[in-house]
Design a protein around this motif. Sequence first.
Motif, short mmCIF file in Angstrom:
data_model
loop_
_atom_site.label_atom_id
_atom_site.label_comp_id
_atom_site.label_asym_id
_atom_site.label_seq_id
_atom_site.Cartn_x
_atom_site.Cartn_y
_atom_site.Cartn_z
N ASP A 66 0.86 -1.17 0.00
CA ASP A 66 0.00 0.00 0.00
C ASP A 66 0.89 1.22 0.00
O ASP A 66 1.81 1.31 0.81
CB ASP A 66 -0.90 -0.01 1.23
N GLY A 113 -2.22 4.56 11.12
CA GLY A 113 -3.52 4.25 10.56
C GLY A 113 -3.69 4.83 9.18
O GLY A 113 -2.75 5.31 8.54
N SER A 114 -4.93 4.77 8.68
CA SER A 114 -5.21 5.22 7.32
C SER A 114 -4.99 6.72 7.16
O SER A 114 -4.58 7.18 6.09
CB SER A 114 -6.66 4.88 6.96
N ARG A 115 -5.23 7.51 8.21
CA ARG A 115 -5.00 8.95 8.11
C ARG A 115 -3.52 9.24 7.91
O ARG A 115 -3.15 10.15 7.16
CB ARG A 115 -5.53 9.65 9.36
N ARG A 172 -1.37 7.21 6.47
CA ARG A 172 -1.02 6.81 5.11
C ARG A 172 -1.49 7.86 4.10
O ARG A 172 -0.81 8.14 3.12
CB ARG A 172 -1.63 5.45 4.78
N THR A 173 -2.65 8.45 4.34
CA THR A 173 -3.13 9.53 3.48
C THR A 173 -2.20 10.74 3.55
O THR A 173 -1.91 11.38 2.53
CB THR A 173 -4.55 9.92 3.87
#
Length: 557
Positions: A55, A369-371, A373-374
Motif C-alpha cells: 500500500d 492508521g489510514s489517516r 497513510r493519506t
Amino acid sequence: MSERPSTPEPSDPGPETPGSVGLAKSGEPDDAAEASGPQDHRTEQETDEEDYEGDNWAAPSAGPVPWLSDLRIESPAPVRTATLWAVLATGLLSMLLLGDGLALNLFLVAIPAALAAYFAAEAAGRRPRAWTLVWGVGGLALLAVPALRDADWPSFLAVVAAIALSSLALNGGRSWISVLLSPLGMFNSIVTGPVWGWRGLRERSGGARGSVGPMLRALAVTAVLLLVFGALFAGADAAFADLLGDLLPDASVSGGPWHVVLLALGLVCALAAAHTAAAPVHWDRAEIPAGRARGRVEWALPLVVLAVLFAAFNAVQLAVLFGGYDAVLEQTGQTYAQYARQGFWQLLLVTVLTLLVIVVALRWAPRDGSRDRTLVRGVLGTLCALALVVVASAVRRMDMYVEAYGLTRLRVSVVAGELWLGLVIVFIMAAGVWGARWLPRAVAASAAAGVLAFGLASPDALIAERNVQRYADTGTFDLGYARGLSADAVPALDKLEEPLRTCALRSLADGLADRDAPWYATSWGEARARRILDERPLTDDADWSVCNQLGIDVMYR
C-alpha cells in the motif's frame, strides 16, 4: 543445500510502514532460482507474494531479525562436468580473443561463462525465474555496446552495468539490499570459486571413471596437429595464410605471458560466476530496521514548508518561460549562457537531495492508521510532482547552455542522469499508489536500460551531429574538442566542408591507421569510420598550420 520449509514462518504484518521503502520482509527468498523440495507444492516466494499486500510506499513490518544475521550462505553442489567444460571454454576464448581490445569478443567470452553459471545452478537444484532471464538477457544485451561503439566511456558504463545485472541474475533478490549488495557475492566467489572448481576437476580427472583427463589430452593432440599442418599450408599458399590471419586469433609466443594472464582471468571469472549460481547469498533475508515513527507535525511540517518553497520556485520558472528570458537577464545582469549554466548544476543537486529527503522522510513517517497513510501519500506525492517540474527546468537550462556553447560529453551525460532521476521520481509516485514491492527491481532495470540506450544512441555521434549543425547555423565550431572524439563521430564530421573536415578527422584517421585489430576486436563504429575515410580520403593541403588558424577562426566567430 538445506531443504526449504514447506510453509513460511508465521509473522504479524502489523501496520504498514512507509518508513521501510521497498525493503523485503524477513525470510523472502531470492527470485533468481530456488530449490524445490519434494514436500513443496508452492514456492516460498509465491507464498510471500500472496501474504503481502503493498500500500502506497509501505512495506511489511520489519521483524526482529538483526542486520545481515541470516543470509543463508550455503555450500555449493558438486561441480558438474558440463560446468568445467564451459569454464575451460571461457578461459580459452579469453586467452585468444581479449588481447586486442574489447568489442564483439567480450560478448563471445560471456556466452560460455553464462552457460557455466546455468549448469552450476541446475546442479544445485535452482530453476530460473522470469526476473533471472530479465537480468541475464539484459546483461548480455549491454555487451552489445562495446561491439557497436568505438567510444570507451559508454562501453565502460555498459560493462559495469552488465556486471551488476549478472550479479542480480546469479544471486536473485527483490529488495533494496539485494539490488545494492548483490555484486559482493560475486567478489567473494572470486576466492572460493577456483577452489571449488579445482576440487571438482580432481574428482573427475583421476581413477578409472575420470573423463576430463583423456579429453584434455585429446584436445592437446588436436591443437598440435592443427598448428603443425596449418603452418605448413599457410607457408604453401599466401592466400590461405591471409585467410587464417583474418579469421584466427593471434596466439604467437611473443605474447605468451599476456595470454596466460587472460587465460587465468577467464577461468577465475567463469568459476566465480558458476560458484555464485551454485551457492548464492540470500540478501533478501537481511533488512534494515525501520526508523522510529515520528508524530504528524514533527514529520510533515518540514516537508510542507519545503513543498511551498518548491512551488514558489516553479511559479517563477513558469513566469520566466511564458514571459521570456529578456526581462530576467536584464534584471539579473547575466548573459544567456551564464543564466543557463548557473541554474543547471544547482537544479541537478536539488533533484538528488529531493530523493534523499524522500528516503529519510519515509523511514520516519507516521504509520498509525489510514489517516497517516493519506498524509504520507499527499505530502510526498506533492513534493514528487514539484520535483518533476524542477527536473524539467534543469533540462531546459542545459538545453540553453548547449545552444550557447555546444554539446560535450559531460553535458550529454548529466542530462541523461537528470532524466533518469526524473524517472525514479515517477516510480516513487507510482509506488505510492500501487505499492513498493516492485520498486527496487524497477529502478535497477531502468538504470540498466538507460545505460543500454545511452550506448546504443552513440553519444559521440550525437555530440558531433549537434556541433556540426551548430556550425551550420552560427559558423562557430570547437575544432579542438571534435578532434578528441571517437570514431563514432566520423559520419557526422564527414559532413563538414573542406579544409575543416580534414582538420577535424586528421587525428582520428591517424589513430585508425595505427590500430590494426582483428575482426572480433573491431567495433562496428570503427569499421564504419574506416569505410568512410577510404571512400573519401583526406586532403593533403590541410597541414597543421592551416588547421591551427582555422580552429581559431571558427571558434571565435
